[in-house]
Scaffold this active site. Structure first.
Site, short mmCIF file in Angstrom:
data_model
loop_
_atom_site.label_atom_id
_atom_site.label_comp_id
_atom_site.label_asym_id
_atom_site.label_seq_id
_atom_site.Cartn_x
_atom_site.Cartn_y
_atom_site.Cartn_z
N GLY A 69 6.57 -12.48 18.80
CA GLY A 69 6.71 -13.53 17.79
C GLY A 69 5.92 -13.25 16.53
O GLY A 69 6.40 -13.47 15.42
N THR A 70 4.70 -12.76 16.69
CA THR A 70 3.86 -12.53 15.52
C THR A 70 4.50 -11.49 14.60
O THR A 70 4.59 -11.69 13.38
CB THR A 70 2.45 -12.07 15.95
N ASN A 147 4.66 -25.53 18.87
CA ASN A 147 4.09 -24.98 20.09
C ASN A 147 3.05 -25.88 20.74
O ASN A 147 2.79 -25.77 21.93
CB ASN A 147 3.49 -23.60 19.79
N GLN A 177 9.45 -21.23 20.65
CA GLN A 177 9.37 -22.26 21.68
C GLN A 177 10.71 -22.97 21.89
O GLN A 177 10.79 -23.95 22.64
CB GLN A 177 8.30 -23.30 21.33
N SER A 197 10.68 -14.67 21.11
CA SER A 197 9.68 -13.87 21.80
C SER A 197 9.99 -13.81 23.30
O SER A 197 10.49 -14.78 23.88
CB SER A 197 8.30 -14.50 21.58
N HIS A 199 7.81 -13.21 26.07
CA HIS A 199 6.93 -13.71 27.12
C HIS A 199 6.85 -15.23 27.23
O HIS A 199 6.14 -15.76 28.07
CB HIS A 199 5.53 -13.09 26.99
N THR A 235 10.38 4.19 18.46
CA THR A 235 11.24 4.30 19.63
C THR A 235 11.37 2.94 20.32
O THR A 235 10.35 2.30 20.61
CB THR A 235 10.67 5.33 20.61
N CYS A 319 -3.53 -20.20 21.10
CA CYS A 319 -3.72 -19.33 19.94
C CYS A 319 -4.69 -19.91 18.93
O CYS A 319 -5.30 -19.19 18.18
CB CYS A 319 -2.40 -19.06 19.24
#
Lengths: 373, 394
Positions: A69-70, A147, A177, A197, A199, A235, A319
């Protein structure tokens, strides 16, 4: 002791499908997608299939895989703004730090950045958002789901306003989210670019994506090989990407039943807490994020008490280190600093809600001296 | 070129008949600490320690810079100089000086030469060495002028028994007395700016440190404990190993909050801390308590409050910061490199249950009357059952 994990908005356990796909690809399809030989071709094929899965879910367009996400948020913002020497940027005051801090970075370089507060509700937000818009605004950022609070922003209405007032603006939505958590398509909402994202939905940490509507041109954040249209060289980590795609496909398919399960979790929590001092502030928007507070007991203290009893939750977004966010302050008011975020994943059941309620009732007794004064 | 460290001793040499004991202690401390970073030879002559780097088992020469770091933090040493070792021959000394100090010599505008000749068999006296070498270096470095009153740096030549040493000036050591020469002290450490500085000051006076920290789970978190560990690790670079004892204070704080008048919370809390710290001090062979209190800094640090706190103590309580300002404490915290850790925002147990209007002039009788509502013995006994120990090494 088996812990009950209720902090899935910060990260989720890796689901079985992701793990299986990761193992399979790591064993059998680890080639470099740019290589011309068989192993490379096979990987390139999987990459194309993975990309197709996302485009089916998000809408037609281009899809760039990133590290999460970042990176997606950074690529979105700088990818648009690097072409300009200055200009107006409008984002919500509740954006994740991976959007807010890059914007502050641009602010220090002379860009004009407006942070629009959510305020009292959707109408108030749209009014301030519209007031902030000027025809020359180059970038708008409105997150889909907050979030910390789970609040759903009116992305569709905001995007329509933005495109009406500023026809050349690029409208971004941070859907980290929202993706696989609410019915959602950036294309249908009118967004130009969108971050997701891995995870947060049961795939691995270290992989994410940026969806880009056809015709929107971004500049890369870094340079290297010709991969991903040279917009994101490097890659492609095929096992991470393949597992992310597989997970997304599954999660999108199970969204209705997972939503029902989440609702019954919070329903159980609400009914068990009824008549106690613990406030259940409800799931504002996202069915997977709710919040509770025990007034006068600081979030961190309550969080540690729950941890002692084997329940892991967050005192605000992990975060942001537990600071009260504007979104929380707007919505929960004076109890924001006593508020815990409860965020659900695949593994959580209504039994977990009952266990959480029982521990919260213990906490109410344990901290009765604070509550009394 | 062979290099050596020269360590000059401070107050130790004033200690009369105890001088040997102090020097032996310092030598032991130095050797023990050097062992951690490499293989070195330490010798002692003419009030100076000499450290030479040796080869380790694998045949690699140990790093003299690492030994210098150790030497810089060794209490009992007033100055440290890193020098080139030269044969006692003027020509060679001059060449070495030009080469070893070339960096400084080519940058500076003014310098002087200082010479010390403790080996009187050397054919030139100190004045002659200074004049000759000064002239030689002036010829070699056209940017230089001699300024004997206010030079930018000093080229120093020491003619000693076994060799000559050339260096570009010495720097200040950690000062104080050798660790272990003043017994053991128990520092009450919170996580703030003051207590690590207080610990370091008493360690500088030769004390071995034990430390006690009070935690209040769930009001305080594991981050607060980690902070204390990190702070003490910084102090231990000077003081050597520290045993940290951690005691849970939650039950006591809650009992005080339940049964005592709010304005007296902090002072009663401090008295409990002192009682527990004192008992632990005695158990671990400490002869004093050390706190980071500074007069008038907060309500529990007024004369009246300190008198009430001291009333439960039978062993001396040292407060090295008592007469210092916050600014001075911050300066020392920066030197000690604890500042950035101390300002991290984790709650410690002192900030939980802080009264809104703490009493600044408490009377012992009212404190004792308030404490009568508590079963002091049982609470302390119960606190001791939570005791954990962490060894802190540099």
């Amino acid at each position: 002791m088996q812990k009950i994990y209720l902090d899935n908005a910060s990260t989720t356990p890796v689901c079985a499908a992701a793990l299986e796909k990761f193992n399979e690809l790591s064993r059998e399809n680890w080639g470099n997608a740019s290589a011309l030989h068989e192993y490379g071709r096979r990987t390139a094929q999987i990459l194309t299939e993975s990309r197709r899965i996302f485009l089916d879910l998000l809408g037609d367009g281009e899809l760039i895989f990133t590290s999460g996400g970042t990176e997606s948020n950074n690529l979105a913002l700088f990818g648009v703004c690097d072409k300009h020497r200055s200009g107006r940027i409008i984002i919500t005051a509740d954006e994740h730090s991976s959007m807010a801090n890059p914007a502050k970075q641009l602010q220090s370089k002379g860009f004009e950045v407006v942070f629009v507060p959510y305020g009292g509700g959707e109408e108030a937000f749209l009014k301030s958002f519209s007031a902030a818009l000027t025809p020359d605004t180059i970038f708008c950022g409105v997150m889909a789901v907050n979030n910390e609070t789970g609040l759903i922003f009116p992305v569709k209405k905001a995007a329509a306003l933005a495109h009406k007032i500023a026809p050349d603006t690029v409208f971004h939505t941070d859907a980290v989210q929202a993706f696989c958590k609410i019915p959602f398509s950036p294309k249908a909402l009118g967004a130009d670019i969108c971050s997701v994202s891995g995870h947060k939905i049961g795939a691995f940490q270290g992989v994410g994506a940026l969806w880009i509507r056809k015709g929107v041109k971004l500049t890369p954040r870094f340079y290297g090989g010709h991969q991903q249209n040279e917009l994101r060289p490097g890659t492609e980590p095929i096992a991470l990407i393949g597992a992310f795609a597989e997970t997304a496909k599954q999660m999108a398919g199970t969204l209705p039943e997972r939503t029902e399960k989440a609702k019954s979790f919070f329903e159980t929590l609400r009914s068990r807490l009824f008549g106690t001092e613990v406030l259940f502030n409800g799931a504002f928007g996202s069915p997977f994020i709710g919040s509770i507070s025990l007034p006068k007991v600081p979030s961190e203290v309550l969080m540690r008490f729950l941890e002692e009893k084997g329940i892991l939750v967050s005192a605000g977004a992990a975060c942001s280190g537990g600071k009260v966010s504007p979104a929380a302050a707007d919505l929960i008011g004076e109890n924001a600093k006593y508020t815990l975020r409860v965020s659900l994943g695949l593994q959580n059941t209504p039994d977990d809600a009952a266990a959480l309620a029982a521990v919260l009732i213990l906490a109410q007794e344990r901290f009765s001296r604070q509550i009394r004064t | 070129m062979q290099e050596v460290l020269l360590l000059k001793l401070g107050e130790t040499i004033l200690k009369g008949l105890n001088r040997n004991t102090f020097e032996d202690m310092l030598l032991r401390n130095l050797r023990r600490r050097l062992k951690r970073v490499g293989t070195y030879n330490v010798s002692f002559a003419q009030s100076t320690f000499y450290i030479n780097a040796l080869k380790n088992k694998e045949g690699e020469l140990s790093d003299i810079a690492k030994a210098e770091e150790i030497a810089d933090r060794l209490f009992g040493v007033v100055t440290v100089a890193r020098a080139a070792v030269v044969e006692k021959d003027y020509e060679k000394i001059a060449e070495t000086a030009a080469e070893y100090c070339a960096g400084e010599l080519s940058r500076a505008k003014t310098f002087k030469v200082a010479a010390k000749r403790s080996d009187k068999r050397f054919p030139m006296n100190s004045m002659q060495i200074c004049a000759e070498l000064g002239g030689y270096l002036l010829d070699k470095f056209s940017n230089l002028k001699v300024d004997i009153h206010n030079p930018e740096f000093i080229v120093t030549v020491e003619i000693r028994d076994f060799a000559a040493y050339v260096h570009c000036g010495s720097h200040k050591g950690a000062g104080g007395l050798p660790t272990g020469s003043s017994g053991k002290g128990m520092i009450l450490i919170s996580g703030g700016l003051d207590s690590p500085v207080a610990a370091w000051m008493m360690a500088r006076r030769g004390q071995i440190l034990e430390a006690i920290h009070f935690e209040s789970p769930p009001y305080t978190g594991p981050q607060a404990e980690q902070k204390v560990v990190d702070l003490l690790r910084k102090v231990s670079r000077y003081s050597g190993r520290i045993n940290l004892h951690i005691v849970s204070f939650t039950e006591i704080q809650e009992a005080i909050a339940d049964k005592c008048p709010e304005p007296l919370f902090t002072i009663i809390m401090r008295r409990f801390m002192m009682r527990i710290a004192q008992q632990l001090a005695i158990d671990t062979g400490c002869e004093c308590l050390i706190t980071g209190e500074s007069l008038g800094q907060v309500a529990s640090q007024t004369i009246g409050a300190l008198a009430c706190t001291d009333a439960v103590c039978e062993i001396p309580v040292f407060r090295p910061l008592i007469g210092t300002d916050k600014e001075e404490i911050i300066q020392n915290a920066r030197k000690l490199d604890t500042y950035d850790i101390s300002i991290l925002p984790y709650e410690d147990c002192c900030t939980v249950f802080t009264p809104k209007h703490p009493k600044t002039r408490p009377h012992l009788e009212e404190i004792e009357a308030a404490e009568a509502a508590l079963d002091i013995g049982r609470l302390i006994e119960s606190a001791f059952t939570t005791l954990k120990k962490v060894n802190i090494n540099p």
